[in-house]
Enzyme design. Sequence first.
Site, mmCIF file in Angstrom:
data_model
loop_
_atom_site.group_PDB
_atom_site.id
_atom_site.type_symbol
_atom_site.label_atom_id
_atom_site.label_comp_id
_atom_site.label_asym_id
_atom_site.label_seq_id
_atom_site.Cartn_x
_atom_site.Cartn_y
_atom_site.Cartn_z
ATOM 1 N N ASP A 91 40.971 -14.300 -47.240
ATOM 2 C CA ASP A 91 39.417 -13.564 -48.051
ATOM 3 C C ASP A 91 39.161 -14.192 -48.780
ATOM 4 O O ASP A 91 38.343 -14.396 -49.071
ATOM 5 C CB ASP A 91 39.763 -12.031 -48.352
ATOM 6 C CG ASP A 91 40.982 -12.579 -49.713
ATOM 7 O OD1 ASP A 91 42.133 -12.883 -49.317
ATOM 8 O OD2 ASP A 91 40.990 -11.095 -49.773
ATOM 9 N N LYS A 140 47.467 -14.595 -44.606
ATOM 10 C CA LYS A 140 47.376 -13.451 -45.371
ATOM 11 C C LYS A 140 48.164 -12.273 -45.565
ATOM 12 O O LYS A 140 48.539 -11.323 -45.465
ATOM 13 C CB LYS A 140 45.795 -12.478 -44.758
ATOM 14 C CG LYS A 140 45.227 -11.098 -44.737
ATOM 15 C CD LYS A 140 44.819 -11.544 -46.522
ATOM 16 C CE LYS A 140 44.799 -9.933 -46.781
ATOM 17 N NZ LYS A 140 43.728 -10.357 -48.307
ATOM 18 N N ASP A 148 32.539 -19.228 -37.638
ATOM 19 C CA ASP A 148 31.370 -19.149 -37.706
ATOM 20 C C ASP A 148 30.811 -19.411 -38.760
ATOM 21 O O ASP A 148 29.954 -19.492 -39.102
ATOM 22 C CB ASP A 148 31.039 -17.779 -37.626
ATOM 23 C CG ASP A 148 30.783 -17.818 -34.963
ATOM 24 O OD1 ASP A 148 31.622 -18.164 -34.483
ATOM 25 O OD2 ASP A 148 30.359 -16.615 -35.353
ATOM 26 N N TYR A 154 45.257 -11.325 -30.628
ATOM 27 C CA TYR A 154 44.065 -12.046 -29.884
ATOM 28 C C TYR A 154 45.223 -12.164 -28.253
ATOM 29 O O TYR A 154 44.789 -11.821 -27.038
ATOM 30 C CB TYR A 154 44.006 -13.040 -29.755
ATOM 31 C CG TYR A 154 42.449 -13.361 -29.987
ATOM 32 C CD1 TYR A 154 41.991 -13.442 -31.053
ATOM 33 C CD2 TYR A 154 41.826 -13.375 -28.923
ATOM 34 C CE1 TYR A 154 40.932 -13.348 -31.806
ATOM 35 C CE2 TYR A 154 40.061 -13.607 -29.974
ATOM 36 C CZ TYR A 154 39.452 -13.680 -31.115
ATOM 37 O OH TYR A 154 38.770 -13.153 -31.531
ATOM 38 N N ASP A 192 38.695 -17.672 -35.393
ATOM 39 C CA ASP A 192 37.689 -17.159 -35.658
ATOM 40 C C ASP A 192 36.289 -16.856 -36.065
ATOM 41 O O ASP A 192 35.368 -17.245 -36.031
ATOM 42 C CB ASP A 192 37.839 -15.802 -34.638
ATOM 43 C CG ASP A 192 36.537 -15.541 -33.514
ATOM 44 O OD1 ASP A 192 35.777 -15.330 -33.126
ATOM 45 O OD2 ASP A 192 36.085 -14.515 -33.999
HETATM 46 C C1 IPM Z 1 34.617 -17.570 -29.750
HETATM 47 C C2 IPM Z 1 34.422 -16.377 -29.310
HETATM 48 C C3 IPM Z 1 34.789 -15.481 -28.836
HETATM 49 C C4 IPM Z 1 36.365 -15.421 -29.391
HETATM 50 C C5 IPM Z 1 34.561 -14.314 -28.211
HETATM 51 C C6 IPM Z 1 33.724 -14.214 -27.011
HETATM 52 C C7 IPM Z 1 36.254 -13.308 -27.436
HETATM 53 O O1 IPM Z 1 34.067 -15.550 -30.228
HETATM 54 O O2 IPM Z 1 35.235 -18.474 -29.238
HETATM 55 O O3 IPM Z 1 34.807 -17.452 -31.397
HETATM 56 O O4 IPM Z 1 36.900 -14.289 -30.332
HETATM 57 O O5 IPM Z 1 37.136 -16.201 -29.530
HETATM 58 MG MG MG Z 2 33.945 -16.002 -32.010
#
Ligand code: IPM
Ligand code: MG
Length: 377
Positions: free
Chosen positions: A244, A211, A272, A136, A268
Amino acid sequence: MIYELAALPGDGIGPEVTTQARKVLNKAAQKLGFTIKWRDFPFGAAYYLAQGHVLPKGALDDIGSCQALLLGAVGDPRVPPGPLERELLLALRFHFDQYLNIRPAKSFPNVPLPRPLGPGEKLDIVVVRENTEDFYMGLGGLLGPQKTNHEIAATRKLYQFKASLTATLDPELNGTFSVGLLTEPAIRRIAKKAYSLAVARGDKIVHVATKANALPDFYGYWDRITRQEAENFPEIKAIHINVDNLCYQLPRDPNGFGVILCPNLFGDIVSDLVSALAGGLGLAASGNLGDGLAMFEPVHGSAPDIAGTGKANPLAAILSGALLLESLNLKAAANLVERAVVGYLAEGRNLPRELGGPATVERVGELVLAQMDQYEP
Ligand code: IPM
Ligand code: MG
């Protein structure tokens, strides 16, 4: 006591969900005898398209004069990916050195899970994501067949990073490269946070995503420092697991996972994944914290396809508001908000559209507000 809070509703469903979260926070304040003064910041796609820049001079300092920031979402189909994310969202994280990104994934009543829990099982995972480094950094450039010179620089609270790179691609090829960075103090401080959180939760294990098999110099360094730091926490066992494999194990059996410590990019992705396991992004809250201004945002993003339709679920923004209250040490207020959300979901009536119910974004807000009257703070 008066708290001055920044609100940056942003794009897509950001304004709708933060409006509901603000109502809930205002009510918590009223019930617990403090006052919130909101300061609105208009930044996002519309501002960028009208003004030609993402943030005006001095905006970050202005935001920084508040005690915390509630962010809706950034991202809009009218703006190509990049400027809003990097110059607004990531700029906020980096400028305020919000090195700890905390993303809880808990199961809630009446929120169906993709893998139903067996008796006695619970899902209570927290992703602790390092929030300032890794890939990042956004450092790199384009490569071509001609020799190219790259001066790379980035500023963080902990350091200034500079590098020069001369590159050629032979035979005649075009390409791109990206430089990731992991530094010892940044790894140490996030590892400390993850292990302390596990101790506070009464956990015995922290999974550390890595990783190192593919990138031994890079993620092997992450492993080395996170292992060293674990020695200061004798009650915790740090289990390093390739990311992974982690993504394979989690959906098969999330039991036994509690705190998961991740470098930025894996964090990140894994956050999710665990929010899907907990029933979806509609309930996924997050906090970005450091030693300065902290920022709270739903994980779901701007969802422009459903903006203005009433389909958005404001619970993630409301739960992010609860994290915000907690960061200001307003624990009773944070609890009240959380209990109201759980109470509303437990009733199982008028669920958000996202959960198959009829309630619009505004109605969900009203129902959470109504719940708050039922609890003694
Ligand atoms: C998150 C989002 C952001 C990230 C994006 C929008 C840059 O996906 O906050 O998880 O990657 O951190
Ligand atoms: Mg995200």
